[in-house]
Design a protein around this motif. Sequence first.
Motif, PDB file in Angstrom:
ATOM      1  N   THR A  42       3.208  11.870  12.363  1.00  0.00           N
ATOM      2  CA  THR A  42       3.864  11.580  11.084  1.00  0.00           C
ATOM      3  C   THR A  42       3.492  10.186  10.589  1.00  0.00           C
TER       4      THR A  42
ATOM      5  N   LYS B  49       4.517  12.883   5.614  1.00  0.00           N
ATOM      6  CA  LYS B  49       5.276  14.124   5.804  1.00  0.00           C
ATOM      7  C   LYS B  49       4.562  15.343   5.256  1.00  0.00           C
ATOM      8  N   ASP B  50       3.535  15.155   4.433  1.00  0.00           N
ATOM      9  CA  ASP B  50       2.819  16.281   3.834  1.00  0.00           C
ATOM     10  C   ASP B  50       1.413  16.379   4.408  1.00  0.00           C
TER      11      ASP B  50
ATOM     12  N   ASP C  70      -0.172  22.564   2.166  1.00  0.00           N
ATOM     13  CA  ASP C  70       0.641  23.662   1.648  1.00  0.00           C
ATOM     14  C   ASP C  70      -0.273  24.660   0.957  1.00  0.00           C
TER      15      ASP C  70
ATOM     16  N   ARG D 191       2.157  26.817   5.586  1.00  0.00           N
ATOM     17  CA  ARG D 191       2.431  25.373   5.514  1.00  0.00           C
ATOM     18  C   ARG D 191       2.178  24.744   6.874  1.00  0.00           C
TER      19      ARG D 191
ATOM     20  N   GLY E 256       2.468  21.062   8.961  1.00  0.00           N
ATOM     21  CA  GLY E 256       3.078  19.741   8.953  1.00  0.00           C
ATOM     22  C   GLY E 256       2.405  18.812   9.937  1.00  0.00           C
TER      23      GLY E 256
ATOM     24  N   SER F  44       6.919  29.317   6.199  1.00  0.00           N
ATOM     25  CA  SER F  44       6.287  28.050   6.525  1.00  0.00           C
ATOM     26  C   SER F  44       5.543  28.175   7.836  1.00  0.00           C
TER      27      SER F  44
ATOM     28  N   HIS G 165      13.380  22.913   8.505  1.00  0.00           N
ATOM     29  CA  HIS G 165      12.145  22.185   8.208  1.00  0.00           C
ATOM     30  C   HIS G 165      12.393  21.050   7.209  1.00  0.00           C
TER      31      HIS G 165
ATOM     32  N   ALA H 116      11.784  17.093   7.922  1.00  0.00           N
ATOM     33  CA  ALA H 116      10.984  16.244   7.040  1.00  0.00           C
ATOM     34  C   ALA H 116      11.739  14.986   6.639  1.00  0.00           C
TER      35      ALA H 116
END
Length: 609
Positions: A279, A284-285, A288, A308, A310, A517, A567, A571
């Motif tokens: 992270t 955090k992205d 997607d 998705r 992460g 996700s 989720h 995040a």
Amino acid sequence: MAHLLGAEEVHLEFATKNVFDGITVGLNEGDRIGVVGRNGDGKSTLLKILAKRLVPDSGRVTYRNGITIGMLDQADQLDPDASIGSIVVGSRPEHEWAGDAKIRDVISGLLNDLDFSVRVGELSGGQRRRVALAELLTQDLDVVMLDEPTNHLDIEGVAWLAGHLRARWADNAGALVVVTHDRWFLDEVCNYTWEVHDGIIDPFDGGYAAYTLQRAERARSQAASESRRQNLLRKELAWLRRGAPARTSKPKFRIDAANQLIENEPPVRDQVSLKQMATARLGKDVLDIENVSLAFGERKLLNDVTWRLGPGDRVGLVGVNGAGKTSLLRLVTGALEPTAGRIKRGKTVNIATLSQEVRELDEFAEDKIFDLIAREKKFFMIDGKEVGITSLVEQLGFSSAQLQSVIKDLSGGQRRRLQLLRLLFGEPNVLILDEPTNDLDTDMLAAIEDLLDSWPGTLIVVSHDRYLLERVTDQQYALLGDGSLRHLPGGVDQYLELRKHSLGGNSSLGAQQSKSSAHSESGKMPRKANSEAAGKATGAELREAQKGIARIERALERLADEEAKLHLELAKHDQGDFVGLAALVSKQNEFNDRRTSLETEWFDLSERI
């Protein structure tokens, strides 16, 4: 068990290497032996000696009278002008070979997608390999030797081959010797393991898992012996300095059982710490993929897929050949644009891909390994700290002498390892590995897995090696060839079950749309639409099963909603709160267990119908 063949005091030297130094081995009925060892240590050479295709410098190989032996080696020896049918079944009439259950099993397992009238010269390398394997397995042989038989087979093909070989030797008649880097296959098929190294062969009982434990136990015993020797040396030195005091008793050592060897080992990966580091590197992205479709002309590879990823996610991707695995990876990297839908990548994402062909090294063919590494990187960063490249280079099997090798002279496995080094030097935070096990031996695979365990980032692995997939990834997904991307809480076994149902006419099981996700891919389980099977159940049983399926589908929908909330909470959570993160990860594991239980119940009800 009756003795079949043996090699006695075999010695073999090549121009620059002593391959075998007085080895003695034998094969008995019922032996299913897996041969492991580093690339270049003589595994394939051993098979050629046992098959009498190579004559050793000294020693001899003896056979029991009347035994028949067949060998699949890595070289292609098929007649390019012959048809597939003439090679596999010869001149036998169709009613004869079609009435043989063993031949039918081999053809359906290996050649179901090929036309028997096609010339071998028109086939791809992988197809030719399957034809050669089929030719061998349709024969009645006492001893079968296979050199890398799982090459060019997908996960289903490897599972079929393992089942076929187990059934073939169920009555302990005959023997099997197989060289392979596929560790799952070794565990499924073999009851003995031979490790080839340093001109000798060490025998072990059992498949790969048993071999690993026994090797660790031997290493521990040797370490204990060395420690004991060092203690004695220190005492002798002390005696020389102090005179002759009373000698103390020798320390006592014992070898623990296999389970005790590993019971105090920490988990392979510290998932909470790795996610925290990922992270920090990624934000955090990451990725997607929303309602994405991909088509080439009238052929639709992906249909309304949502996926998705992460920070710190480690996912494996499986699927039939041609289902779109490579195309999906190209969507992830941005090399391909979707026909419909949206792909969003995080601003800090740095993607690196280890391709199957490793063509990226071609432009450096005349360079030495050392020069290429020195030009590109002196150190790299892990968790904000500078780390020298020496330990990483050694971990991936390059000695100081090998660093002076010219890149064009490297083997396939060495090229793959060097390119992985180059990718890691670029400090990516998203790493894609496309069939990374090609040309690598079991020891090197273990070293790469150990390296990936401490790598903080998002990992995507495409591989036919299920051992590697389940070892280095935490979640698996499948492309089933119907445009969907399916989450596999039950891992590769669930994928094989889905494929079995699909090939058996229950294709609706593979047609589930993915709308969740990276950790939640449940959606609705479609009802089994097989009227013939449904007609076998009574009306009451049918209604009860259908009610149960509806109940499970509602539960899966609720579970998907709960996971979506989880989720969001992950995040937003403070990444420095390790206790809180651990609790959330534990909750995610509970969700995974619940989903697996529900899907297992769904399959049971479907079978009842």
